[in-house]
Design a protein around this motif. Structure first.
Motif, PDB file in Angstrom:
ATOM      1  N   THR A 145       0.822  -1.201   0.000  1.00 20.96           N
ATOM      2  CA  THR A 145       0.000   0.000   0.000  1.00 20.96           C
ATOM      3  C   THR A 145       0.860   1.256   0.000  1.00 20.96           C
ATOM      4  OG1 THR A 145      -1.766  -1.169   1.185  1.00 20.96           O
ATOM      5  CG2 THR A 145      -1.824   1.234   1.232  1.00 20.96           C
ATOM      6  N   HIS A 146       1.917   1.268   0.808  1.00 19.48           N
ATOM      7  CA  HIS A 146       2.837   2.411   0.837  1.00 19.48           C
ATOM      8  C   HIS A 146       3.463   2.630  -0.535  1.00 19.48           C
ATOM      9  CE1 HIS A 146       3.591   2.163   5.477  1.00 19.48           C
ATOM     10  NE2 HIS A 146       2.451   2.743   5.169  1.00 19.48           N
ATOM     11  N   TYR A 147       3.876   1.539  -1.172  1.00 20.57           N
ATOM     12  CA  TYR A 147       4.501   1.637  -2.492  1.00 20.57           C
ATOM     13  C   TYR A 147       3.532   2.228  -3.517  1.00 20.57           C
ATOM     14  CZ  TYR A 147       6.172   0.243  -7.084  1.00 20.57           C
ATOM     15  OH  TYR A 147       6.555   0.261  -8.401  1.00 20.57           O
ATOM     16  N   ILE A 148       2.299   1.725  -3.512  1.00 22.04           N
ATOM     17  CA  ILE A 148       1.297   2.187  -4.484  1.00 22.04           C
ATOM     18  C   ILE A 148       0.910   3.639  -4.210  1.00 22.04           C
ATOM     19  CG2 ILE A 148      -1.095   1.869  -5.226  1.00 22.04           C
ATOM     20  CD1 ILE A 148      -0.612  -1.170  -4.833  1.00 22.04           C
ATOM     21  N   ALA A 149       0.806   4.004  -2.938  1.00 18.51           N
ATOM     22  CA  ALA A 149       0.485   5.393  -2.597  1.00 18.51           C
ATOM     23  C   ALA A 149       1.560   6.339  -3.122  1.00 18.51           C
ATOM     24  CB  ALA A 149       0.340   5.535  -1.087  1.00 18.51           C
ATOM     25  N   ALA A 150       2.819   5.943  -2.942  1.00 17.03           N
ATOM     26  CA  ALA A 150       3.913   6.774  -3.441  1.00 17.03           C
ATOM     27  C   ALA A 150       3.905   6.837  -4.969  1.00 17.03           C
ATOM     28  CB  ALA A 150       5.251   6.216  -2.948  1.00 17.03           C
ATOM     29  N   THR A 152       1.304   6.594  -6.928  1.00 17.91           N
ATOM     30  CA  THR A 152       0.209   7.443  -7.407  1.00 17.91           C
ATOM     31  C   THR A 152       0.536   8.922  -7.206  1.00 17.91           C
ATOM     32  OG1 THR A 152      -0.941   7.200  -5.274  1.00 17.91           O
ATOM     33  CG2 THR A 152      -1.572   5.691  -7.049  1.00 17.91           C
ATOM     34  N   GLN A 153       1.216   9.225  -6.105  1.00 22.60           N
ATOM     35  CA  GLN A 153       1.597  10.614  -5.853  1.00 22.60           C
ATOM     36  C   GLN A 153       2.599  11.117  -6.881  1.00 22.60           C
ATOM     37  OE1 GLN A 153       2.943  10.657  -1.761  1.00 22.60           O
ATOM     38  NE2 GLN A 153       0.906  11.151  -0.978  1.00 22.60           N
ATOM     39  N   LEU A 159      -4.506   6.965 -10.336  1.00 24.42           N
ATOM     40  CA  LEU A 159      -5.384   6.424  -9.302  1.00 24.42           C
ATOM     41  C   LEU A 159      -6.621   5.750  -9.888  1.00 24.42           C
ATOM     42  CD1 LEU A 159      -5.845   6.042  -6.295  1.00 24.42           C
ATOM     43  CD2 LEU A 159      -6.980   8.275  -6.236  1.00 24.42           C
TER      44      LEU A 159
END
Length: 236
Positions: A145-150, A152-153, A159
């Motif tokens: 989740t952390h990887y995907i959040a970064a 997308t940012q 997203l």
């Protein structure tokens, strides 16, 4: 000739029951773990002969740190011995070693041994052996989740186009075939925070056999059970 794997490409095992095996035989718990390592060696060899492409073994969970210090020390000692004694056999038999979980948190010498073994076997293609060390599926999903959040940012992932594949590719098992069969020994009927995402459509097989007694015959039973099932993947 019949396929001994019954079409299973990737199998995973929760190796449970070392302590109970020792207790039943009135032996120290450490000897149960030692016998468990022998079972690992035999099953890896058997899987290779059968043609299994990938095997993931739950060796040490992120919750296992709650065990007594002397037991953890025994387990780490056995891990050191296993890597030292079996790495050349991995090379000879075409086994690629992979480690999932936060193994970098282990003792420095173990981390160095693991890194060296991973590098030494990186080109092997006959079978992938993934060992889960300091692993927990919830932690794996959090890291993904952390990887995907970064991503997308940064704009790497849009997203509104986020997909199941993006999540699968962010997991520790991204370069392995989909999980077909998950086996748990010792009669316990739970997944214990192991491969929760990957097991979504895997077949589950539970046996009362304690891990030190899990041999080729037991693996064949599990694969035969797998082969007798109709995999529907939610389609009907």
């Amino acid at each position: 000739m019949a396929d001994p794997t019954y079409g299973a490409r990737h199998i995973a095992i929760i190796m449970d029951g070392n302590g109970r095996w020792a207790k039943r035989k009135h032996l120290p718990r450490a000897l149960g773990h030692k016998k468990g390592v022998e079972a690992v060696r035999n099953i890896v060899r058997t899987a290779g002969r059968m043609g299994i492409e990938a095997m993931t073994l739950y060796a040490f969970s992120s919750e296992n740190w709650n065990r007594p210090e002397d037991e953890i020390s025994d387990l780490m000692g056995l891990l050191r011995q296993y890597i030292q004694s079996d790495i050349e056999e991995f090379v000879e038999n075409g086994v690629r070693l992979k480690v999932i979980g936060n193994y970098k948190a282990l003792d420095t010498d173990i981390v160095e041994m693991i890194d060296e073994a991973i590098e030494k076997t990186a080109g092997n293609t006959k079978m992938t052996l993934a060992v889960a060390l300091n692993y927990g599926a919830q932690d794996e999903l959090l890291r993904a989740t952390h990887y995907i959040a970064a991503a997308t940012q940064s704009g790497e992932i849009e997203l509104d186009k986020l997909s199941i594949e993006h999540i699968s590719n962010a997991l520790d098992t991204a370069d392995m075939p989909p999980l077909d069969l998950l086996i748990r020994t010792s009669g316990e009927l739970r997944l214990s925070n192991f491969l929760l995402w990957q097991a979504a459509y895997a077949e589950l097989y539970f046996t009362d056999t304690l891990w030190p007694d899990f041999d080729q015959g037991e693996l064949e039973k599990a694969l035969k059970s797998f082969g007798s099932r109709e995999r529907r993947f939610g389609g009907r």
